[in-house]
Scaffold this active site. Structure first.
Site, mmCIF file in Angstrom:
data_model
loop_
_atom_site.group_PDB
_atom_site.id
_atom_site.type_symbol
_atom_site.label_atom_id
_atom_site.label_comp_id
_atom_site.label_asym_id
_atom_site.label_seq_id
_atom_site.Cartn_x
_atom_site.Cartn_y
_atom_site.Cartn_z
ATOM 1 N N LYS A 177 4.743 -11.371 3.341
ATOM 2 C CA LYS A 177 3.314 -11.613 3.079
ATOM 3 C C LYS A 177 3.099 -11.641 1.580
ATOM 4 O O LYS A 177 3.685 -10.835 0.854
ATOM 5 C CB LYS A 177 2.455 -10.517 3.718
ATOM 6 C CG LYS A 177 0.972 -10.636 3.355
ATOM 7 C CD LYS A 177 0.088 -9.748 4.215
ATOM 8 C CE LYS A 177 -0.025 -8.333 3.755
ATOM 9 N NZ LYS A 177 -0.531 -8.152 2.381
ATOM 10 N N GLU A 223 -9.093 -9.925 3.704
ATOM 11 C CA GLU A 223 -9.435 -8.552 3.322
ATOM 12 C C GLU A 223 -10.820 -8.462 2.682
ATOM 13 O O GLU A 223 -11.173 -9.265 1.809
ATOM 14 C CB GLU A 223 -8.365 -8.001 2.347
ATOM 15 C CG GLU A 223 -8.674 -6.566 1.920
ATOM 16 C CD GLU A 223 -7.487 -5.787 1.379
ATOM 17 O OE1 GLU A 223 -6.349 -6.301 1.402
ATOM 18 O OE2 GLU A 223 -7.716 -4.645 0.935
ATOM 19 N N SER A 273 0.843 -1.203 0.000
ATOM 20 C CA SER A 273 0.000 0.000 0.000
ATOM 21 C C SER A 273 0.874 1.246 0.000
ATOM 22 O O SER A 273 0.375 2.348 -0.234
ATOM 23 C CB SER A 273 -0.933 0.006 1.219
ATOM 24 O OG SER A 273 -0.209 -0.213 2.407
HETATM 25 O O1 KIV Z 1 -0.376 -3.410 1.591
HETATM 26 C C1 KIV Z 1 -1.059 -3.386 2.627
HETATM 27 O O2 KIV Z 1 -1.083 -2.399 3.361
HETATM 28 C C2 KIV Z 1 -1.834 -4.576 2.955
HETATM 29 C C3 KIV Z 1 -2.832 -4.464 4.069
HETATM 30 C C4 KIV Z 1 -3.996 -3.682 3.632
HETATM 31 C C5 KIV Z 1 -3.210 -5.795 4.575
HETATM 32 O O3 KIV Z 1 -1.681 -5.573 2.339
#
Ligand code: KIV
Length: 265
Positions: A113, A182, A47
């Site tokens: 992640k 999400e 993000s």
């Molecule tokens: O990139 C991000 O901030 C995320 C969160 C919204 C889980 O993947």
């Protein structure tokens, strides 16, 4: 605490207390958030593409961007577990996934992640076999919004709920220590959480439906006023403070006194 101890402590929260995860993309924010002692996991989320780099979505974020920001966050040596997102097309094959996850670990990430369920099970297995802890991410997958029909709520039909359950089972079987769920219908997120032994982390999936929640830092503090998701938990308004500070400072500027005749020669 070592990474293993942090992950064990997070896993032990299941059913005992909610797990708090926030995004962080730089050194001072990481220090501030970590000094609260209230955050279990910090996520260098992709993000950052929107929140920091000015892209319209996460699909332009590169591994270089993630390495640069993860390294800055890691310099704060947070007590919270430092998770780094793997950007789109950095885990297309298991070999590529391991190579790029190792690159993120080499600059200070403690876990990575990646988005997807059954479709990325081999990549998850490969990274975990290489000794790197992984957080999964199912439900709405921002890296795939262009093919997946935009930012719409997931789990609205029985078929979608069933697919989400298959995705959850796939990431669990691969050995992830936690999974982000999400923008998934609250009832479905709650059912997934109840049926899972790993820590589920919700975002836009209802309140009190998962083992914990993640928020984007700028949403939490009102730092990106041009777009605020409906599920943002806004607890401060720093964009107003920043503007007011700049205006007050600019208004208070003064000129030096005009030169007197004696100063001219
Ligand atoms: O990139 C991000 O901030 C995320 C969160 C919204 C889980 O993947």
């Amino acid at each position: 605490m070592t990474t293993k101890e942090k992950i064990r402590a997070i896993a032990a929260c299941k059913g005992i207390r909610p797990v708090a995860q926030l995004t962080a993309y730089d050194y001072p924010t990481t220090r501030l958030l970590d000094e609260t002692g209230a955050v279990d996991m910090l996520l260098v989320g992709d993000s950052l593409g929107m929140m920091v780099l000015g892209y319209p979505d996460t699909t332009s974020v590169t591994l270089q961007h993630m390495l640069h920001h993860t390294e800055a966050v890691a310099r704060a040596h947070p007590q919270a577990l430092l998770v780094a997102d793997m950007p789109l097309h950095t885990y297309d094959t298991p070999q590529q996934a391991v190579r790029n996850a190792e690159a993120l670990i080499s600059v200070g990430a403690e876990a990575v992640k990646l988005e997807g369920g059954s479709a990325v099970q081999e990549q998850l297995r490969a990274i975990i076999s290489a000794g790197i802890p992984v957080q999964g991410h199912i439900g709405l997958l921002p890296q795939h919004i262009k093919e997946d029909g935009g930012y719409r709520m997931r789990g609205k039909t029985d078929e979608e709920a069933e697919t989400l359950l298959c995705d959850l089972r796939a990431v669990e079987a691969a050995g992830v220590f936690s999974v982000v769920i999400e923008c998934t219908r609250a009832e479905v997120a709650a059912r997934l959480t109840a049926s899972s032994s790993i820590i589920t982390i919700g975002i836009g999936s209802g309140h009190g439906t998962c083992d914990g929640e993640v928020q984007v830092f700028h949403d939490l503090v009102g730092g990106f006023p041009w777009f605020v998701p409906r599920f943002a938990a806004q607890h401060a308004h720093i964009s107003q403070d920043i503007k007011a500070a700049a205006q007050t400072w600019a208004k208070g500027l003064i000129l030096p006194p005009p030169p007197s005749n004696n100063d001219l020669h």
